[in-house]
Design a protein around this motif. Structure first.
Motif, PDB file in Angstrom:
ATOM      1  N   GLY A  84     -15.784   1.891  12.881  1.00  0.00           N
ATOM      2  CA  GLY A  84     -15.299   2.622  11.716  1.00  0.00           C
ATOM      3  C   GLY A  84     -15.114   1.678  10.552  1.00  0.00           C
ATOM      4  N   ARG A  85     -14.210   2.029   9.657  1.00  0.00           N
ATOM      5  CA  ARG A  85     -14.023   1.240   8.441  1.00  0.00           C
ATOM      6  C   ARG A  85     -12.566   1.277   8.017  1.00  0.00           C
ATOM      7  NH1 ARG A  85     -18.059   2.873   3.948  1.00  0.00           N
ATOM      8  NH2 ARG A  85     -19.421   1.648   5.305  1.00  0.00           N
ATOM      9  N   VAL A  86     -12.065   0.134   7.559  1.00  0.00           N
ATOM     10  CA  VAL A  86     -10.715   0.035   7.004  1.00  0.00           C
ATOM     11  C   VAL A  86     -10.835  -0.095   5.492  1.00  0.00           C
ATOM     12  CG1 VAL A  86      -8.565  -1.288   6.930  1.00  0.00           C
ATOM     13  CG2 VAL A  86      -9.827  -1.095   9.074  1.00  0.00           C
ATOM     14  N   SER A  87     -10.321   0.865   4.762  1.00  0.00           N
ATOM     15  CA  SER A  87     -10.320   0.777   3.306  1.00  0.00           C
ATOM     16  C   SER A  87      -9.044   0.102   2.834  1.00  0.00           C
ATOM     17  CB  SER A  87     -10.433   2.172   2.688  1.00  0.00           C
ATOM     18  OG  SER A  87      -9.343   2.989   3.081  1.00  0.00           O
ATOM     19  N   PHE A  88      -9.134  -0.613   1.714  1.00  0.00           N
ATOM     20  CA  PHE A  88      -8.008  -1.354   1.147  1.00  0.00           C
ATOM     21  C   PHE A  88      -7.701  -0.843  -0.258  1.00  0.00           C
ATOM     22  CE2 PHE A  88      -9.291  -4.059   4.516  1.00  0.00           C
ATOM     23  CZ  PHE A  88      -8.289  -4.988   4.774  1.00  0.00           C
ATOM     24  N   GLY A  89      -6.470  -1.061  -0.688  1.00  0.00           N
ATOM     25  CA  GLY A  89      -6.067  -0.750  -2.051  1.00  0.00           C
ATOM     26  C   GLY A  89      -4.984  -1.710  -2.497  1.00  0.00           C
ATOM     27  N   LEU A  90      -4.602  -1.610  -3.756  1.00  0.00           N
ATOM     28  CA  LEU A  90      -3.502  -2.411  -4.300  1.00  0.00           C
ATOM     29  C   LEU A  90      -2.211  -1.605  -4.240  1.00  0.00           C
ATOM     30  CD1 LEU A  90      -4.964  -4.152  -7.481  1.00  0.00           C
ATOM     31  CD2 LEU A  90      -4.912  -4.976  -5.123  1.00  0.00           C
ATOM     32  N   TYR A  91      -1.150  -2.266  -3.782  1.00  0.00           N
ATOM     33  CA  TYR A  91       0.137  -1.590  -3.606  1.00  0.00           C
ATOM     34  C   TYR A  91       1.273  -2.490  -4.084  1.00  0.00           C
ATOM     35  CZ  TYR A  91      -2.343   1.760  -0.666  1.00  0.00           C
ATOM     36  OH  TYR A  91      -3.201   2.714  -0.206  1.00  0.00           O
ATOM     37  N   CYS A 147       3.027 -15.503  -4.535  1.00  0.00           N
ATOM     38  CA  CYS A 147       3.274 -16.209  -3.273  1.00  0.00           C
ATOM     39  C   CYS A 147       2.040 -16.105  -2.398  1.00  0.00           C
ATOM     40  CB  CYS A 147       4.499 -15.650  -2.546  1.00  0.00           C
ATOM     41  SG  CYS A 147       4.383 -13.889  -2.151  1.00  0.00           S
ATOM     42  N   GLU A 148       1.971 -16.981  -1.403  1.00  0.00           N
ATOM     43  CA  GLU A 148       0.905 -16.966  -0.412  1.00  0.00           C
ATOM     44  C   GLU A 148       1.510 -16.749   0.967  1.00  0.00           C
ATOM     45  OE1 GLU A 148      -2.343 -19.963  -2.501  1.00  0.00           O
ATOM     46  OE2 GLU A 148      -1.001 -20.744  -0.931  1.00  0.00           O
ATOM     47  N   ILE A 149       0.971 -15.804   1.704  1.00  0.00           N
ATOM     48  CA  ILE A 149       1.476 -15.459   3.032  1.00  0.00           C
ATOM     49  C   ILE A 149       0.281 -15.327   3.969  1.00  0.00           C
ATOM     50  CG2 ILE A 149       2.800 -13.799   4.414  1.00  0.00           C
ATOM     51  CD1 ILE A 149       4.226 -12.965   1.821  1.00  0.00           C
ATOM     52  N   GLY A 150       0.357 -15.947   5.140  1.00  0.00           N
ATOM     53  CA  GLY A 150      -0.792 -16.040   6.024  1.00  0.00           C
ATOM     54  C   GLY A 150      -1.006 -14.872   6.955  1.00  0.00           C
ATOM     55  N   GLU A 151      -0.251 -13.797   6.815  1.00  0.00           N
ATOM     56  CA  GLU A 151      -0.410 -12.671   7.747  1.00  0.00           C
ATOM     57  C   GLU A 151      -0.136 -11.382   6.993  1.00  0.00           C
ATOM     58  OE1 GLU A 151      -0.131  -9.719  10.459  1.00  0.00           O
ATOM     59  OE2 GLU A 151       1.823 -10.445   9.756  1.00  0.00           O
ATOM     60  N   ILE A 152      -0.971 -10.370   7.223  1.00  0.00           N
ATOM     61  CA  ILE A 152      -0.970  -9.200   6.357  1.00  0.00           C
ATOM     62  C   ILE A 152       0.298  -8.356   6.497  1.00  0.00           C
ATOM     63  CG2 ILE A 152      -2.113  -7.547   7.890  1.00  0.00           C
ATOM     64  CD1 ILE A 152      -3.899  -6.884   5.360  1.00  0.00           C
ATOM     65  N   GLY A 169       5.485  -8.613  -5.616  1.00  0.00           N
ATOM     66  CA  GLY A 169       4.277  -8.551  -6.418  1.00  0.00           C
ATOM     67  C   GLY A 169       3.326  -7.486  -5.904  1.00  0.00           C
ATOM     68  N   ILE A 170       2.082  -7.604  -6.328  1.00  0.00           N
ATOM     69  CA  ILE A 170       1.030  -6.664  -5.956  1.00  0.00           C
ATOM     70  C   ILE A 170       0.311  -7.199  -4.719  1.00  0.00           C
ATOM     71  CG2 ILE A 170      -1.090  -5.522  -6.694  1.00  0.00           C
ATOM     72  CD1 ILE A 170       1.259  -4.648  -8.357  1.00  0.00           C
ATOM     73  N   ALA A 171       0.143  -6.365  -3.713  1.00  0.00           N
ATOM     74  CA  ALA A 171      -0.532  -6.774  -2.480  1.00  0.00           C
ATOM     75  C   ALA A 171      -1.782  -5.934  -2.259  1.00  0.00           C
ATOM     76  CB  ALA A 171       0.410  -6.633  -1.283  1.00  0.00           C
ATOM     77  N   GLY A 172      -2.800  -6.548  -1.684  1.00  0.00           N
ATOM     78  CA  GLY A 172      -3.984  -5.824  -1.255  1.00  0.00           C
ATOM     79  C   GLY A 172      -3.826  -5.461   0.211  1.00  0.00           C
ATOM     80  N   LEU A 173      -3.639  -4.184   0.512  1.00  0.00           N
ATOM     81  CA  LEU A 173      -3.275  -3.761   1.864  1.00  0.00           C
ATOM     82  C   LEU A 173      -4.229  -2.690   2.385  1.00  0.00           C
ATOM     83  CD1 LEU A 173       0.582  -3.365   1.308  1.00  0.00           C
ATOM     84  CD2 LEU A 173      -0.555  -5.217   2.565  1.00  0.00           C
ATOM     85  N   PRO A 174      -4.400  -2.634   3.712  1.00  0.00           N
ATOM     86  CA  PRO A 174      -5.164  -1.521   4.285  1.00  0.00           C
ATOM     87  C   PRO A 174      -4.477  -0.199   3.954  1.00  0.00           C
ATOM     88  CG  PRO A 174      -4.801  -3.249   5.918  1.00  0.00           C
ATOM     89  CD  PRO A 174      -3.931  -3.580   4.750  1.00  0.00           C
ATOM     90  N   ASP A 175      -5.245   0.786   3.563  1.00  0.00           N
ATOM     91  CA  ASP A 175      -4.658   2.072   3.179  1.00  0.00           C
ATOM     92  C   ASP A 175      -3.887   2.716   4.332  1.00  0.00           C
ATOM     93  OD1 ASP A 175      -5.629   1.998   0.535  1.00  0.00           O
ATOM     94  OD2 ASP A 175      -7.571   2.767   1.164  1.00  0.00           O
ATOM     95  N   PHE A 176      -4.403   2.598   5.555  1.00  0.00           N
ATOM     96  CA  PHE A 176      -3.719   3.251   6.676  1.00  0.00           C
ATOM     97  C   PHE A 176      -2.337   2.680   6.894  1.00  0.00           C
ATOM     98  CE2 PHE A 176      -5.026  -0.432   9.166  1.00  0.00           C
ATOM     99  CZ  PHE A 176      -4.081  -0.509  10.172  1.00  0.00           C
ATOM    100  N   LEU A 177      -2.146   1.420   6.516  1.00  0.00           N
ATOM    101  CA  LEU A 177      -0.852   0.757   6.684  1.00  0.00           C
ATOM    102  C   LEU A 177       0.079   1.076   5.522  1.00  0.00           C
ATOM    103  CD1 LEU A 177       0.918  -1.356   8.177  1.00  0.00           C
ATOM    104  CD2 LEU A 177      -0.297  -3.125   6.877  1.00  0.00           C
ATOM    105  N   ALA A 178      -0.413   0.948   4.297  1.00  0.00           N
ATOM    106  CA  ALA A 178       0.443   1.087   3.120  1.00  0.00           C
ATOM    107  C   ALA A 178       0.790   2.534   2.803  1.00  0.00           C
ATOM    108  CB  ALA A 178      -0.236   0.441   1.915  1.00  0.00           C
ATOM    109  N   GLU A 179      -0.143   3.452   3.046  1.00  0.00           N
ATOM    110  CA  GLU A 179       0.116   4.850   2.710  1.00  0.00           C
ATOM    111  C   GLU A 179       1.252   5.442   3.545  1.00  0.00           C
ATOM    112  OE1 GLU A 179      -0.993   6.560   0.300  1.00  0.00           O
ATOM    113  OE2 GLU A 179      -2.763   5.460  -0.413  1.00  0.00           O
ATOM    114  N   ALA A 180       1.513   4.843   4.690  1.00  0.00           N
ATOM    115  CA  ALA A 180       2.584   5.340   5.560  1.00  0.00           C
ATOM    116  C   ALA A 180       3.960   4.816   5.161  1.00  0.00           C
ATOM    117  CB  ALA A 180       2.292   4.952   7.009  1.00  0.00           C
ATOM    118  N   ASP A 181       4.023   3.933   4.161  1.00  0.00           N
ATOM    119  CA  ASP A 181       5.286   3.326   3.753  1.00  0.00           C
ATOM    120  C   ASP A 181       5.818   4.040   2.511  1.00  0.00           C
ATOM    121  OD1 ASP A 181       7.308   1.568   2.650  1.00  0.00           O
ATOM    122  OD2 ASP A 181       6.523   0.018   3.977  1.00  0.00           O
TER     123      ASP A 181
END
Length: 290
Positions: A159-166, A209-214, A226-238
């Motif tokens: 499948g596919r994981v889409s990303f967005g800015l959050y 900042c820099e963080i080594g794990e999503i 700040g602004i993070a680039g996150l998988p939509d399936f993860l961020a949309e649930a928050d």
């Protein structure tokens, strides 16, 4: 005849180049690695490794032994795979390696369902972003966001994981893109697709900042860092996060599954593969048009 376990330790040293690195990969202490190497050198009456202050260098005979030892290792793993594939149906332990974001936020939610459907199979799930070897039995099944390239593996796109800015809904610059600051990955992610995408969107705007794990990016964004680039399936649930629009092409990563070609027909491996295909297909967030 020399001890195969000592050869296994030598292989780790030869591949990694340090005793401490070999110890970490084998999950033993430094002294054990050193002792195993000394034992092997004593058994064959030859110096295989020059121990330098910060690294290990193979001697000429060490280089030759390394080549042969890799062939021995592949033979040993081939025997393991043969035995694994011949096991009775739906029994045994299966090691599944997947990226932390998919393990923590998706796969573990389905482990109970898998166990109920396959009570004889013990699923061992490891969170790993690094590449691991199916040939060396570092995992039985891989899930990755980049296509696995090991030549002995059978690969399938799931499948596919889409990303967005959050950002946090309370982020003070939420509606002022020129003032955005970004949450990025550390230097270990140079060349990784989502880091390159995020940096291209950020442009000349600052990195907060820099963080080594999503999952850390998620928490930091929720806290207003700040602004993070996150998988939509993860961020949309928050409920604390807000998706923000940006100039640029949409970004996504494909989800890939891989298994060693010798194991693809083993019943317990097949059960895990079918399980992964099913749960990804049933989640609309991973659809190809997602």
């Amino acid at each position: 005849m020399f001890d195969w376990e000592n050869i296994r330790y030598f292989l780790a040293i030869a591949r990694i180049g340090t005793l401490s690195g070999a110890a970490r990969s084998l999950k033993v202490d430094h002294a054990t690695v050193s002792r195993r190497l000394s034992a092997l050198e004593s058994e064959i009456a030859a110096r295989l490794v020059e121990r330098q202050s910060r690294s290990c260098k193979l001697t000429p005979i060490g280089e030759r032994v390394f080549e042969v030892a890799q062939q021995m290792e592949e033979g040993a793993y081939a025997v393991e795979r043969l035995l694994e594939a011949s096991r009775s149906p739906l029994s045994g332990k299966v090691a599944l390696s997947a990226p932390p974001v998919l393990v923590a936020n998706f796969l573990v939610k389905h482990v109970a369902d898998f166990r109920r459907a396959n009570p004889g199979v013990q699923l061992s799930v490891t969170c790993e972003a690094r590449q691991v070897s199916l040939s060396r039995r570092e995992a039985d099944v891989l899930v990755r966001l980049a296509r696995p390239e090991e030549p002995t593996s059978v690969v399938r796109k799931l499948g596919r994981v889409s990303f967005g800015l959050y950002a946090s809904k309370d982020y003070p610059h939420l509606h002022n893109p020129s003032a955005w600051e970004f949450i990025a990955y550390d230097a270990g992610f140079v060349g990784v697709a989502q880091q390159e995408w995020l940096m291209s969107v950020a442009g000349k705007r600052p990195i907060a900042c820099e963080i080594g794990e999503i999952n850390g990016h998620l928490v930091a964004a929720r806290a207003g860092a700040g602004i993070a680039g996150l998988p939509d399936f993860l961020a949309e649930a928050d409920p604390q996060l807000q998706r923000v629009a940006y100039e640029g092409e949409p970004f996504s990563r494909d989800i890939w599954m891989a298994v060693h070609q010798d194991l693809r027909s083993a019943p317990q491996i097949r059960a895990v593969m079918d399980f992964l295909v099913k749960i990804v297909a049933e989640n609309p967030a991973f659809a190809e048009n997602g």
